[in-house]
Structure formats: structure tokens, C-alpha cells
Scaffold this motif. Structure first.
Motif, PDB file in Angstrom:
ATOM      1  N   LYS A 168       2.592 -43.707 -11.744  1.00 49.33           N
ATOM      2  CA  LYS A 168       3.176 -43.019 -11.294  1.00 49.33           C
ATOM      3  C   LYS A 168       4.491 -42.417 -11.581  1.00 49.33           C
ATOM      4  CE  LYS A 168       2.038 -44.037  -6.491  1.00 49.33           C
ATOM      5  NZ  LYS A 168       2.346 -43.863  -4.900  1.00 49.33           N
ATOM      6  N   ASN A 205      -3.604 -43.957  -2.918  1.00 50.39           N
ATOM      7  CA  ASN A 205      -1.752 -42.911  -3.073  1.00 50.39           C
ATOM      8  C   ASN A 205      -1.656 -42.872  -3.902  1.00 50.39           C
ATOM      9  OD1 ASN A 205      -1.719 -43.417  -0.220  1.00 50.39           O
ATOM     10  ND2 ASN A 205      -0.325 -45.495  -0.600  1.00 50.39           N
ATOM     11  N   GLN A 225      -1.617 -33.917  -5.986  1.00 53.56           N
ATOM     12  CA  GLN A 225      -0.656 -33.234  -5.393  1.00 53.56           C
ATOM     13  C   GLN A 225      -0.087 -32.655  -6.564  1.00 53.56           C
ATOM     14  OE1 GLN A 225       1.459 -36.274  -3.167  1.00 53.56           O
ATOM     15  NE2 GLN A 225       0.405 -35.308  -0.652  1.00 53.56           N
ATOM     16  N   GLU A 226       0.273 -33.298  -7.565  1.00 49.96           N
ATOM     17  CA  GLU A 226       1.063 -32.984  -8.990  1.00 49.96           C
ATOM     18  C   GLU A 226       0.435 -31.886  -9.801  1.00 49.96           C
ATOM     19  OE1 GLU A 226       3.982 -33.494  -8.991  1.00 49.96           O
ATOM     20  OE2 GLU A 226       4.791 -34.919  -8.139  1.00 49.96           O
ATOM     21  N   THR A 280      -1.305 -39.291  -4.786  1.00 48.49           N
ATOM     22  CA  THR A 280      -0.513 -38.132  -5.921  1.00 48.49           C
ATOM     23  C   THR A 280      -0.361 -37.906  -7.122  1.00 48.49           C
ATOM     24  OG1 THR A 280       0.991 -40.384  -4.740  1.00 48.49           O
ATOM     25  CG2 THR A 280       2.000 -39.374  -7.201  1.00 48.49           C
TER      26      THR A 280
END
Length: 231
Positions: A164, A128, A135-136, A132
Motif C-alpha cells: 500500500k 483490503n 479504489q486508487e 485499495t
């Protein structure tokens, strides 16, 4: 120490053993007939009868005394059961079944399952984490960036949730790059910040100082407060 304590609790009946055994017996290499015999012995012990006869055990089941004998012998060979000797207060020798070897195996299996579950959870969190970041960043991570992420987890022992959180700080600051995120993680570790809430409070304090410093600069042209996150 924890293992010995759990075994002691099982011996004393403080833990609900049958349910635990029912859920894990197949992992211990036991079949259903062996399980039932062990549960019968457990039941006899709970009733205060520590060395039931073959006839008493098989009488509660659908097997013969000879079959019961063979299975008990097999359970002893599997180190799930032992026969202990002792002497009463009036020096009379007696024998009793002990399920302590079974409890040790059961605790080992439960602890192993817990570690495996934690490992699977860690792998899921790391997967994950990569998703993440991609995606950012709006793109696949480079091999060097993937290596940096792995280093944060495996060498620096940063929690995935904290990584994160550092990523969110970088997004807020408008400095979306690994060097900046690494600096945040370094500062957090140096200041003993280990939880998201601590990081949130620390970030809030930093941003307040940054705003105050900016206001002071506008009013007096003083040198702004040093931004420890600046490259």
C-alpha cells in the motif's frame, strides 16, 4: 523450545492456567464435569496434595466416587492426565497426578489459535489490499493485475502495508501502474527497507534528491539525477 518453556511455567504455577483452561477446554474435547475435575486436581496439587483420593475429589463436587473414577479413567484415555510413580528420600513409593499432558494440549491449541488468527488477519489485509488498489485505479483489477498482487504477497513476501505504501508512492509520482509499483517494491527490498517508516524516509530522501537535481538542471542544463523509479 517455546512450547516446552510454557509447559514448564504452567507446571511451576507461573502462568494463570485456570483462566486459559476455562477459555479453551471445549476445544480440547472436554465437557464441564471433566473440566471441574481437572481444576480440582490442579487445586489439590497447588495445595501440595499430589494424589488426592476419589473421595477427596468427589467431596468437592456433586458426583459420586465411582463417577469420579470413571471420569478420571476417561481423562487418562484422552491423554489429559497421567499417574506418575516415584520414590521419596526414604525410598517409599508414591503416586501423583500429572497435568503435563493437559498443558501440552493447551499450549498446542493456543499456538494453533494464534496461527489461525494470524492467517485470518492476513486474509483480511489482502482483501483490503485489493480494495485499495481498485479504489486508487478507479476500476476493477484485471486478472493479470490480480496475479501480480498475489505474487507480491505469496512469492516476494511483501507485507500488505508495504505494498500500500508503494501504491501511495506511485500516486504521488503520478505513475499509477503496476510496473512502476513493482519497481518501487524491488528497490525497497534491495535496499533492506522493511517498514513503512523506513520507506517514508527513503522516499523523502529520493524526492529531495529529485528536487535538487531539477534545480541543478535549470541552472546549468546538466543531466538530471537518475530517477530509479522511471520506466
Amino acid at each position: 523450545m517455546k512450547k516446552d518453556m510454557m509447559v514448564a511455567w504452567m507446571e511451576e504455577g507461573m502462568l494463570v492456567v485456570p483462566q486459559m483452561l476455562m477459555a479453551n477446554y471445549h476445544k480440547l474435547g472436554l465437557n464441564e464435569t471433566e473440566l471441574v475435575i481437572l481444576l480440582q486436581i490442579f487445586s489439590f496439587i497447588e495445595e501440595g496434595k499430589h494424589f488426592p483420593t476419589l473421595e477427596e475429589i468427589s467431596g468437592r463436587m456433586t458426583i459420586s466416587s465411582s463417577e469420579c473414577s470413571d471420569i478420571l479413567r476417561r481423562l487418562i484415555q484422552k491423554q489429559c492426565l497421567t499417574i506418575e510413580e516415584g520414590y521419596s528420600s526414604d525410598h517409599i513409593r508414591f503416586e501423583s497426578y500429572s497435568l503435563k499432558p493437559l498443558w501440552h494440549k493447551l499450549v498446542d491449541e493456543m499456538m494453533l489459535s494464534k496461527k489461525e488468527k494470524q492467517f485470518e488477519e492476513q486474509l483480511k489485509n489482502e482483501e483490503n489490499l485489493y480494495t485499495t488498489f481498485e479504489q486508487e485505479f478507479g476500476r476493477p483489477l484485471s486478472p493479470l493485475e490480480c496475479e501480480t498482487l498475489a505474487m507480491w504477497v505469496d512469492q516476494d513476501f511483501h507485507d500488505a502495508a508495504m505494498i500500500k505504501s508503494a501504491l501511495r508512492e506511485a500516486v504521488i509520482a503520478g505513475k499509477l501502474n503496476f510496473r512502476y509499483i513493482d519497481r518501487i517494491l524491488f528497490e525497497w527490498k534491495k535496499n533492506g527497507i522493511k517498514t513503512i517508516e523506513q520507506a517514508r524516509q527513503y522516499g523523502k530522501k529520493f524526492h529531495q534528491q529529485r528536487v535538487k537535481s531539477s534545480e541543478v538542471k535549470k541552472s546549468s542544463n546538466m543531466v538530471p539525477f537518475y530517477n530509479w523509479l522511471e520506466q
